[in-house]
Scaffold this active site. Structure first.
Site, PDB file in Angstrom:
ATOM      1  N   GLU B  86       0.815  -1.214   0.000  1.00  0.00           N
ATOM      2  CA  GLU B  86       0.000   0.000   0.000  1.00  0.00           C
ATOM      3  C   GLU B  86       0.849   1.266   0.000  1.00  0.00           C
ATOM      4  O   GLU B  86       0.444   2.305  -0.543  1.00  0.00           O
ATOM      5  CB  GLU B  86      -0.957   0.005   1.193  1.00  0.00           C
ATOM      6  CG  GLU B  86      -2.081  -1.027   1.097  1.00  0.00           C
ATOM      7  CD  GLU B  86      -1.684  -2.393   1.638  1.00  0.00           C
ATOM      8  OE1 GLU B  86      -0.504  -2.591   2.003  1.00  0.00           O
ATOM      9  OE2 GLU B  86      -2.564  -3.288   1.686  1.00  0.00           O
ATOM     10  N   PHE B 148     -11.515  -7.538  13.661  1.00  0.00           N
ATOM     11  CA  PHE B 148     -10.406  -7.977  12.817  1.00  0.00           C
ATOM     12  C   PHE B 148     -10.082  -6.913  11.762  1.00  0.00           C
ATOM     13  O   PHE B 148     -10.966  -6.453  11.058  1.00  0.00           O
ATOM     14  CB  PHE B 148     -10.762  -9.308  12.139  1.00  0.00           C
ATOM     15  CG  PHE B 148      -9.683  -9.780  11.197  1.00  0.00           C
ATOM     16  CD1 PHE B 148      -8.432 -10.149  11.678  1.00  0.00           C
ATOM     17  CD2 PHE B 148      -9.924  -9.843   9.828  1.00  0.00           C
ATOM     18  CE1 PHE B 148      -7.435 -10.567  10.811  1.00  0.00           C
ATOM     19  CE2 PHE B 148      -8.929 -10.276   8.963  1.00  0.00           C
ATOM     20  CZ  PHE B 148      -7.689 -10.636   9.451  1.00  0.00           C
ATOM     21  N   GLN B 149      -8.846  -6.532  11.686  1.00  0.00           N
ATOM     22  CA  GLN B 149      -8.349  -5.512  10.750  1.00  0.00           C
ATOM     23  C   GLN B 149      -9.048  -4.167  10.918  1.00  0.00           C
ATOM     24  O   GLN B 149      -9.300  -3.468   9.950  1.00  0.00           O
ATOM     25  CB  GLN B 149      -8.437  -6.006   9.300  1.00  0.00           C
ATOM     26  CG  GLN B 149      -7.501  -7.198   9.043  1.00  0.00           C
ATOM     27  CD  GLN B 149      -7.290  -7.504   7.575  1.00  0.00           C
ATOM     28  OE1 GLN B 149      -8.182  -7.306   6.751  1.00  0.00           O
ATOM     29  NE2 GLN B 149      -6.108  -8.005   7.238  1.00  0.00           N
ATOM     30  N   LYS B 198     -17.625  -1.491   5.385  1.00  0.00           N
ATOM     31  CA  LYS B 198     -18.058  -2.499   4.417  1.00  0.00           C
ATOM     32  C   LYS B 198     -19.575  -2.521   4.246  1.00  0.00           C
ATOM     33  O   LYS B 198     -20.085  -2.724   3.142  1.00  0.00           O
ATOM     34  CB  LYS B 198     -17.563  -3.880   4.866  1.00  0.00           C
ATOM     35  CG  LYS B 198     -17.558  -4.906   3.737  1.00  0.00           C
ATOM     36  CD  LYS B 198     -16.797  -6.160   4.146  1.00  0.00           C
ATOM     37  CE  LYS B 198     -16.721  -7.150   2.993  1.00  0.00           C
ATOM     38  NZ  LYS B 198     -15.952  -8.356   3.350  1.00  0.00           N
ATOM     39  N   MET B 516      23.666   9.647   3.228  1.00  0.00           N
ATOM     40  CA  MET B 516      23.479  10.953   3.864  1.00  0.00           C
ATOM     41  C   MET B 516      23.692  10.852   5.370  1.00  0.00           C
ATOM     42  O   MET B 516      24.281  11.733   5.990  1.00  0.00           O
ATOM     43  CB  MET B 516      22.091  11.498   3.539  1.00  0.00           C
ATOM     44  CG  MET B 516      21.930  12.968   3.869  1.00  0.00           C
ATOM     45  SD  MET B 516      23.099  14.009   2.963  1.00  0.00           S
ATOM     46  CE  MET B 516      22.125  14.457   1.541  1.00  0.00           C
TER      47      MET B 516
END
Lengths: 218, 609
Positions: B86, B148-149, B198, B516
């Site tokens: 993502e 969940f999630q 959802k 760097m």
């Protein structure tokens, strides 16, 4: 570690004469300007929707604005809530806080109230109930009302300016204060001035046939 | 490259062993054009994106976003690019937004999908890039239950977006998506997000979204106040040492033509910020290139010694200003910005002009006296100032040491590539030394050809941003300069470049270190190189081949041109693993919080400052 570029050494370079302070403001060598923190009351209309308080308080915390109090409540318009935010910041910080608030999508309008605006706080003080007469006498001095009494404790309600509330808390100290609950300030401008709902302004301009997306003179 | 592939079937419907190809996936169905009716919230989301003119979406499938993907299955107008992660989706959308000027769209599922987008949103927020993120969410009756999630995506993303919406109703979700899209693009661009439970996307609705509109509380200014413009024009006309500081806002406002016109009419030297690279052609005689920590010496001398700075579309980031106490201390500052909150935030503006950069530059042009060029009567001081700027350009020329040309110098690789590439080639980068060399030694002449992570400094931005850039501008050459550390952070997106058959040339300036950090350790931490050296990295040419791309290894300075041309000529993603001099550092350098006029030209001077 000598690799690099050519050119005059730092000490041999053309130098400006001026200086700015840590807030990026150019310093007049005659009058070195420093900004002392001052208290500002910001009154804000916001969309009355879930999450708006988190959005506003999150803005203040992540930008490190020193917040004194924040109160929220409904208005006569069910879709609009009003927040009164008291902050203590140097001038540039107050200005920045206002502008950042205005950028939030649920925020309708933001205004700093005049110092003489009407400001009120509410306090509930629960003290030991052993000497009810003395407690009553002090409550009277501050136009307070006893709102609850039991054999053990007395609870007093006082409404007033920040200074009055401070003084009252001090006065009740003698009665073994058990609990203090304070709201922050609620404030409104004196006289006919009202906090403008810029959505209504935008609608009015649209109706008049002009585009609302012109420069605002905030 | 091939035609962009239309939306693929949901990943879940593929078998694991199915070979991913670049072939267009023919969709089942009747081939109808855009629908004008919807039956679910998800269809309304898709209709809103179509209404808004979106074309390409970058995303990753998952449980809570599946209804939206299912609705995408039937879309004729929207192309979906499945990313490997993502974060890649958010950076690809960000780069798409920078190159195309329209919001890039990214999608993710709830929980980890949404949190993986956050880096890209924060990046877009810092650089004012237009991005809209759509995230799945657990059904509303599960919200708050640690389902969940589940993640409080609105809460997590609020500080890094212009606004995050929680869609609560199938009837209004389409309007909210349209609003988020419009908001990302209007005024000061930036990221927005819509969280999509959802049950809302699965919910029934016949509410077809209208034209996208910004919320009624959002009214960005366009034209600056006329009196303020007159005052600013007066200050500019009176200045003896004027300079223009052009920021990323010039590019966002499509105001490069107005900038060029204004600068050349009044012969004012132009310095850009790093995000402003490309707003003014770097090969123009008035260009001093870019200023800041690793900007050119001449740009930093000019902004330090100017008496009047026209700053357009910049937020005076600390990487640009150094310590504000010493930033342009003699200058009256004319600050043009569309965001009133940027005025006097970091540097006080003497002449604030709030409005769209394109409009305000036109207003300023109208308010200025007759251009010197026309009257051929430039004041003497003005001529002296331009000559002084030219002197600085000669004194502090951008060079690098090439003792016997070995080992390979990164600056040489960038410089040669710049000369061999097309004029309108787009350069994207990761973050680190390679990013600085790319911005220093590539000659940029056009807006929207420099795509980099500035404000957030996101390592890993390079690989996915090149994908977004190439998809936004398939006819332009795309080159990505990356570092070995940065490349490793998002290397998995190379699989997407291969699958989509994108003709991108990746150049990894490989010094086996996060260079760097190592440079700072050597300069400020007595050379204690804790966790900055990466002697265990893979061979990137072989890694590229494993992904199905072409890999090249470049060590010999004699072979630079040849290898670059081979990689450019390969029709698909190619990776050049350029083994560079590990001792090479980035100069000039203004130490953090330092004085721009006291940039170090080498390590010895850095120690003296």
């Amino acid at each position: 570690m000598t690799q690099g570029m050519d050119g005059p050494h730092p000490e041999e370079r053309m130098r400006p004469t001026g200086r700015r302070n840590s807030q990026g403001i150019r310093i007049d060598p005659e009058a070195e300007a420093t900004h002392q923190p001052r208290k500002a009351v910001l009154s804000t209309l916001v969309n009355h929707e879930p999450g708006v308080l988190a959005e506003v308080s999150g803005l203040f915390s992540r930008r490190q604005f020193n917040i004194e109090s924040l109160t929220v409540g409904a208005t006569d318009d069910p879709e609009v809530a009003r927040m009164t935010i008291v902050i203590e910041e140097p001038e540039p910080g107050i200005d920045q806080a206002k502008k950042q608030l205005e950028k939030l999508v649920p925020v309708i309008s933001v205004e700093e109230l005049e110092p003489e605006a009407v400001q009120r706080e509410l306090i509930l003080v629960k003290v030991d109930g052993e000497n009810p007469d003395d407690v009553n006498a002090v409550a009277d001095m501050y136009d307070g009302n006893v709102v609850d009494a039991s054999p053990e404790t007395i609870t007093i309600e006082i409404t007033g300016s920040h200074q009055k509330i401070e003084a009252a808390v001090e006065a009740f100290d003698q009665f073994d204060v058990q609990e203090v609950v304070r709201t922050g300030a609620a404030a409104v401008e004196r006289g006919a001035d009202v906090l403008e709902d810029t959505r209504r302004k935008a609608e009015t301009i649209s109706e008049a046939g002009e585009t609302p997306q012109t420069a605002t003179d905030d | 490259m091939s035609e962009q592939t239309p939306v693929s079937p949901p990943e879940g419907e593929r078998t694991d062993t199915e070979e991913q190809t670049a072939e267009t996936t023919d969709l089942p169905g009747d081939g109808t054009t855009t629908k004008d009716t919807v039956s679910t919230g998800a269809e309304s989301v898709v209709a809103a994106l179509e209404q808004a003119g979106a074309e390409t979406l970058f995303g990753v499938q998952g449980g809570a976003i599946m209804p939206v993907y299912d609705a995408l299955y039937d879309s004729e107008e929207l192309t979906h690019v499945t990313m490997a992660h993502e974060q890649g989706a958010s950076h690809a959308a960000d780069a798409y937004g920078i190159v195309s000027g329209k919001p890039g769209v990214c999608l993710a599922t709830s929980g980890p999908g949404a949190t993986n987008l956050v880096t890209g949103l924060a990046d877009a927020s810092m650089d004012s890039d237009p991005v809209i993120a759509l995230t799945g969410q657990v059904p509303t009756n599960f919200v708050g239950n640690d389902a969940f999630q589940e993640t409080d995506t609105v809460g997590v993303t609020q500080p890094v977006t212009k606004h995050s919406y929680f869609a609560a109703d199938a009837d209004t979700v389409g309007t909210e998506v349209g609003e988020a899209f419009a908001l990302a693009d209007e005024g000061r661009q930036g990221p927005t997000l819509v969280d999509l439970p959802k049950d809302v996307t699965q919910g029934e609705t016949d509410a077809f979204p209208g034209e996208p509109e910004t919320p009624d509380t959002y009214n960005p200014p366009t034209e600056a106040d006329a009196e303020a413009v007159d005052a600013a024009a007066g200050a500019l006309a009176d200045a003896e040492r004027p300079v223009i500081l052009a920021g990323g806002g010039v590019i966002k406002a499509d105001a490069s033509d107005e900038l060029r016109q204004f600068a050349t009419d009044y012969e004012i030297p132009v310095v850009t910020t790093m995000p402003g690279i490309g707003s003014f052609p770097e090969d123009h005689e008035l260009s001093l290139e870019w200023a800041g920590m690793h900007g050119t010496g001449y740009a930093n001398m000019a902004i330090t010694n100017t008496d009047c700075m026209l700053a357009v579309g910049t937020r005076f980031d600390d990487r640009l200003t150094g310590g504000v106490e010493t930033f342009a201390p003699d200058a009256d500052i004319v600050h043009v910005d569309i965001d009133p909150a940027e005025i006097s935030k970091n540097v006080e503006a003497d002449y604030p002009l709030i409005g769209d950069a394109k409009q305000v530059l036109r207003q300023l042009d109208d308010a200025m006296p007759v251009a010197y060029e026309a009257t051929d009567s430039s004041p003497e001081a003005y001529v002296e100032w331009r000559e002084q700027c030219q002197t600085w350009k000669d004194e502090y020329a951008m060079t690098y040491d090439t003792p016997d040309d070995e080992p390979l110098k990164p600056q040489y690789v960038v410089e040669r590539f710049s000369e061999l590439a097309e004029d309108d080639a787009i350069v994207t980068t990761g973050v680190g030394q390679h990013q600085m060399w790319a911005s220093q030694f590539w000659t940029f002449t056009e807006p929207r050809t420099w795509v980099s992570s500035h404000g957030l400094g996101t390592m890993g931005y390079g690989v996915p941003s090149a994908i977004g850039a190439k998809i936004a501008a398939p006819d332009q050459e795309v080159v990505c300069f990356d570092g070995d550390g940065s490349f490793l952070m998002t290397v998995q997106e190379l699989s997407v470049a291969v699958r989509e058959d994108l003709d991108i040339t990746y150049v990894v300036l490989n010094n086996e270190a996060v260079g760097m950090v190592r440079q700072w350790q050597d300069g400020f931490y007595e050379g204690r190189r804790m966790a900055s050296e990466y002697p265990w990295i893979p061979q990137f040419d072989m890694l590229a081949e494993a992904f199905g791309a072409r890999g090249f290894r470049l060590e010999d300075p004699e072979e630079v041109d040849e290898v670059i041309e081979k990689a450019r000529n390969y029709d698909g993603p190619a990776v050049i693993d350029a083994i560079i001099d590990p001792a090479e550092n980035v100069y000039p350098m203004v130490p953090s919080g330092g004085d721009n006029g006291l940039f170090a030209l080498n390590g010895d001077q850095l120690g003296d400052l």
